[in-house]
Design a protein around this motif. Structure first.
Motif, PDB file in Angstrom:
ATOM      1  N   ILE A  85      -0.550  -8.663  10.095  1.00 58.12           N
ATOM      2  CA  ILE A  85      -0.334  -7.463   9.279  1.00 58.12           C
ATOM      3  C   ILE A  85      -1.605  -6.626   9.154  1.00 58.12           C
ATOM      4  CG2 ILE A  85       0.635  -6.471   7.171  1.00 58.12           C
ATOM      5  CD1 ILE A  85       1.949  -9.214   6.636  1.00 58.12           C
ATOM      6  N   ALA A  86      -2.697  -7.222   8.650  1.00 59.84           N
ATOM      7  CA  ALA A  86      -4.013  -6.573   8.604  1.00 59.84           C
ATOM      8  C   ALA A  86      -4.013  -5.289   7.781  1.00 59.84           C
ATOM      9  CB  ALA A  86      -4.519  -6.285  10.024  1.00 59.84           C
ATOM     10  N   LEU A  87      -3.337  -5.305   6.625  1.00 60.98           N
ATOM     11  CA  LEU A  87      -3.472  -4.191   5.689  1.00 60.98           C
ATOM     12  C   LEU A  87      -4.848  -4.276   5.029  1.00 60.98           C
ATOM     13  CD1 LEU A  87       0.013  -4.273   3.891  1.00 60.98           C
ATOM     14  CD2 LEU A  87      -0.668  -2.874   5.842  1.00 60.98           C
ATOM     15  N   PHE A  88      -5.444  -3.133   4.757  1.00 61.57           N
ATOM     16  CA  PHE A  88      -6.757  -3.121   4.104  1.00 61.57           C
ATOM     17  C   PHE A  88      -6.570  -3.435   2.619  1.00 61.57           C
ATOM     18  CE2 PHE A  88      -7.411  -0.415   7.836  1.00 61.57           C
ATOM     19  CZ  PHE A  88      -8.516  -1.053   8.393  1.00 61.57           C
ATOM     20  N   PRO A  89      -7.139  -4.536   2.122  1.00 60.45           N
ATOM     21  CA  PRO A  89      -6.829  -5.009   0.769  1.00 60.45           C
ATOM     22  C   PRO A  89      -7.312  -4.084  -0.345  1.00 60.45           C
ATOM     23  CG  PRO A  89      -8.609  -6.318   1.735  1.00 60.45           C
ATOM     24  CD  PRO A  89      -8.059  -5.448   2.830  1.00 60.45           C
ATOM     25  N   HIS A  90      -8.377  -3.318  -0.086  1.00 66.76           N
ATOM     26  CA  HIS A  90      -8.939  -2.460  -1.133  1.00 66.76           C
ATOM     27  C   HIS A  90      -8.239  -1.110  -1.209  1.00 66.76           C
ATOM     28  CE1 HIS A  90     -10.860  -1.326   2.633  1.00 66.76           C
ATOM     29  NE2 HIS A  90     -11.196  -0.162   2.080  1.00 66.76           N
ATOM     30  N   MET A  91      -7.329  -0.841  -0.270  1.00 62.21           N
ATOM     31  CA  MET A  91      -6.640   0.444  -0.207  1.00 62.21           C
ATOM     32  C   MET A  91      -5.218   0.311  -0.731  1.00 62.21           C
ATOM     33  SD  MET A  91      -7.980   1.543   3.601  1.00 62.21           S
ATOM     34  CE  MET A  91      -7.143   3.118   3.666  1.00 62.21           C
ATOM     35  N   THR A  92      -4.685   1.397  -1.295  1.00 64.05           N
ATOM     36  CA  THR A  92      -3.289   1.390  -1.735  1.00 64.05           C
ATOM     37  C   THR A  92      -2.367   1.388  -0.512  1.00 64.05           C
ATOM     38  OG1 THR A  92      -3.059   3.793  -1.761  1.00 64.05           O
ATOM     39  CG2 THR A  92      -3.909   2.738  -3.780  1.00 64.05           C
ATOM     40  N   TYR A 129       5.926   1.697  -4.933  1.00 63.14           N
ATOM     41  CA  TYR A 129       5.044   0.986  -4.006  1.00 63.14           C
ATOM     42  C   TYR A 129       3.821   1.768  -3.538  1.00 63.14           C
ATOM     43  CZ  TYR A 129       8.367  -2.852  -3.621  1.00 63.14           C
ATOM     44  OH  TYR A 129       9.165  -3.928  -3.896  1.00 63.14           O
ATOM     45  N   ARG A 130       3.841   3.093  -3.568  1.00 65.96           N
ATOM     46  CA  ARG A 130       2.755   3.843  -2.907  1.00 65.96           C
ATOM     47  C   ARG A 130       1.383   3.546  -3.495  1.00 65.96           C
ATOM     48  NH1 ARG A 130       3.575   8.758  -1.629  1.00 65.96           N
ATOM     49  NH2 ARG A 130       5.718   9.168  -2.307  1.00 65.96           N
ATOM     50  N   ASN A 131       1.297   3.268  -4.791  1.00 63.72           N
ATOM     51  CA  ASN A 131      -0.007   3.050  -5.429  1.00 63.72           C
ATOM     52  C   ASN A 131      -0.359   1.585  -5.623  1.00 63.72           C
ATOM     53  OD1 ASN A 131      -0.718   5.825  -5.717  1.00 63.72           O
ATOM     54  ND2 ASN A 131       0.785   5.974  -7.385  1.00 63.72           N
ATOM     55  N   ARG A 132       0.499   0.692  -5.120  1.00 60.88           N
ATOM     56  CA  ARG A 132       0.191  -0.734  -5.216  1.00 60.88           C
ATOM     57  C   ARG A 132      -0.807  -1.145  -4.143  1.00 60.88           C
ATOM     58  NH1 ARG A 132       5.938  -3.868  -6.567  1.00 60.88           N
ATOM     59  NH2 ARG A 132       6.222  -2.940  -8.640  1.00 60.88           N
ATOM     60  N   LYS A 133      -1.472  -2.269  -4.380  1.00 61.01           N
ATOM     61  CA  LYS A 133      -2.372  -2.859  -3.389  1.00 61.01           C
ATOM     62  C   LYS A 133      -1.594  -3.943  -2.616  1.00 61.01           C
ATOM     63  CE  LYS A 133      -6.155  -0.617  -4.589  1.00 61.01           C
ATOM     64  NZ  LYS A 133      -7.272  -1.278  -5.294  1.00 61.01           N
ATOM     65  N   PRO A 134      -2.030  -4.258  -1.412  1.00 61.70           N
ATOM     66  CA  PRO A 134      -1.311  -5.251  -0.595  1.00 61.70           C
ATOM     67  C   PRO A 134      -1.068  -6.586  -1.293  1.00 61.70           C
ATOM     68  CG  PRO A 134      -2.858  -4.068   0.773  1.00 61.70           C
ATOM     69  CD  PRO A 134      -3.106  -3.604  -0.640  1.00 61.70           C
ATOM     70  N   ASN A 135      -2.039  -7.046  -2.114  1.00 66.63           N
ATOM     71  CA  ASN A 135      -1.856  -8.355  -2.751  1.00 66.63           C
ATOM     72  C   ASN A 135      -0.785  -8.359  -3.839  1.00 66.63           C
ATOM     73  OD1 ASN A 135      -3.129  -7.057  -4.877  1.00 66.63           O
ATOM     74  ND2 ASN A 135      -4.900  -8.416  -4.956  1.00 66.63           N
ATOM     75  N   LEU A 137       2.244  -7.299  -3.113  1.00 62.15           N
ATOM     76  CA  LEU A 137       3.485  -7.314  -2.344  1.00 62.15           C
ATOM     77  C   LEU A 137       3.747  -8.707  -1.787  1.00 62.15           C
ATOM     78  CD1 LEU A 137       2.850  -4.253  -2.524  1.00 62.15           C
ATOM     79  CD2 LEU A 137       3.666  -4.037  -0.174  1.00 62.15           C
ATOM     80  N   SER A 138       5.016  -9.027  -1.566  1.00 59.67           N
ATOM     81  CA  SER A 138       5.381 -10.271  -0.889  1.00 59.67           C
ATOM     82  C   SER A 138       5.055 -10.148   0.597  1.00 59.67           C
ATOM     83  CB  SER A 138       6.877 -10.544  -1.054  1.00 59.67           C
ATOM     84  OG  SER A 138       7.639  -9.587  -0.315  1.00 59.67           O
ATOM     85  N   GLY A 139       5.138 -11.283   1.314  1.00 55.31           N
ATOM     86  CA  GLY A 139       4.866 -11.250   2.752  1.00 55.31           C
ATOM     87  C   GLY A 139       5.811 -10.325   3.496  1.00 55.31           C
ATOM     88  N   GLY A 140       7.096 -10.364   3.132  1.00 51.88           N
ATOM     89  CA  GLY A 140       8.066  -9.494   3.783  1.00 51.88           C
ATOM     90  C   GLY A 140       7.808  -8.032   3.502  1.00 51.88           C
ATOM     91  N   GLU A 141       7.433  -7.727   2.247  1.00 51.15           N
ATOM     92  CA  GLU A 141       7.121  -6.337   1.892  1.00 51.15           C
ATOM     93  C   GLU A 141       5.880  -5.855   2.632  1.00 51.15           C
ATOM     94  OE1 GLU A 141       8.937  -6.285  -2.669  1.00 51.15           O
ATOM     95  OE2 GLU A 141       6.861  -6.896  -2.320  1.00 51.15           O
TER      96      GLU A 141
END
Length: 320
Positions: A85-92, A129-135, A137-141
């Protein structure tokens, strides 16, 4: 759309990862690369966006050699979805999705509108969801966000490297259904790597089965199931897939009475493979079956036992 002409990849230690392969992926096609570990499928995928340089041969996109594309423009115009996945954790979530549109200098209003559209597409409420951080969200999300991030700048080609393999069976089944539905809407050219034959059969327009860097068989799921080229293909398909090659869950759904709906809440998609249904029925006596988010009935162990019994008898008679 994408054409390989006698393409090889050799490493300095003498390993040949890909050995003189040629094939074409058609525009708008869902094309699956599959094979055992070390077969060359991921190397083949990564050569398409020049993450791995090829040793010999030529790859064309829309008739132009990929070596002649500006490498940054090439990658901006090819969406890429990874298992990690590799979403940036510090970004929304919005900031993660907006990365490529920002690099392409889209305006803020256009990016905001695109993020809204994409989150809607995969069933994630944009305002939630737009302003949430990756952590959060669930794995599927998170994987849904990974998929729409690859779509953000509206590329013609999407590369997907085992994107669902780390998910639990229910999340994986839902994501498979989502990508089938999404592809009907967006009609992109998708190249998808997996090691799971059931997943390939469920998703692909055509399957390219590889081993030791070579193409062993290329065809539609039906062609590969019914006319495997050799023993390697037969073995790779495997007994579960062969036994369930004509499986259609819809045939086994029982519609409950309106006032007698099952109390348990475990659900499975109407498009689920036999393997996915069996995995869930090993834990539950029956499952609710849904299509496009709506319950259509239930399936239970008894009906599947009857199905297996019939298939085994037919197999003994030489009909399977």
């Amino acid at each position: 759309m994408i054409s390989f002409k006698d393409v090889s990849k050799r490493y300095k230690d003498g390993t040949t990862a890909v050995d003189s392969i040629s094939f074409t992926v058609n525009k708008g096609e869902f094309f699956v690369l599959i094979g055992p570990s070390g077969s060359g499928k991921t190397t083949t995928l990564k050569m398409m966006n020049r993450l791995i340089p090829l040793s010999d041969g030529t790859i064309f996109i829309d008739g132009e050699k990929i070596s002649e594309y500006n490498i940054h423009e090439l990658r901006w115009n090819i969406g890429y979805v990874l298992q990690q996945i590799a979403l940036f954790p510090h970004m929304t979530i919005e900031e993660n999705i907006a990365i490529v549109p920002e690099l392409k200098q889209w305006g803020k209003a256009k990016i905001h509108e695109r993020v809204t559209e994409l989150l809607d597409m995969v069933g994630l409420d944009p305002e939630t969801y737009r302003n949430r951080k990756p952590n959060e969200l669930s794995g599927g999300e998170q994987q849904r966000v990974g998929v729409v991030r690859a779509l953000a700048a509206d590329p013609e080609i999407i590369l997907m490297d085992e994107p669902f393999s780390a998910l639990d069976p229910i999340s994986r089944d839902k994501l498979q259904e989502d990508i089938i539905h999404l592809q009907k809407m967006i009609k992109k050219t998708i190249v998808f790597v997996t090691h799971d034959m059931n997943e390939a059969i469920k998703l692909a327009d055509r399957i390219c089965l590889m081993n030791q860097g070579k193409i062993i068989q290329l065809g539609t799921p039906d062609e590969i199931l019914k006319t495997p080229n050799n023993d390697f293909v037969k073995d790779f398909i495997g007994p579960t897939t062969k036994l369930g090659s004509n499986f259609n869950l819809e045939e086994f759904v029982e519609t409950p009475l309106q006032d007698n709906k099952p109390q348990q809440s475990t659900t499975i998609s109407i498009t689920a493979s036999l393997e996915e249904v069996l995995e869930q029925l090993s834990q539950h006596d029956q499952l609710m079956v849904e299509r496009d988010g709506k319950m259509v009935g239930v399936v239970n162990r008894k009906t599947l036992i009857h199905y297996f019994s019939r298939q085994i008898v037919e197999g003994r008679d030489g009909n399977v």
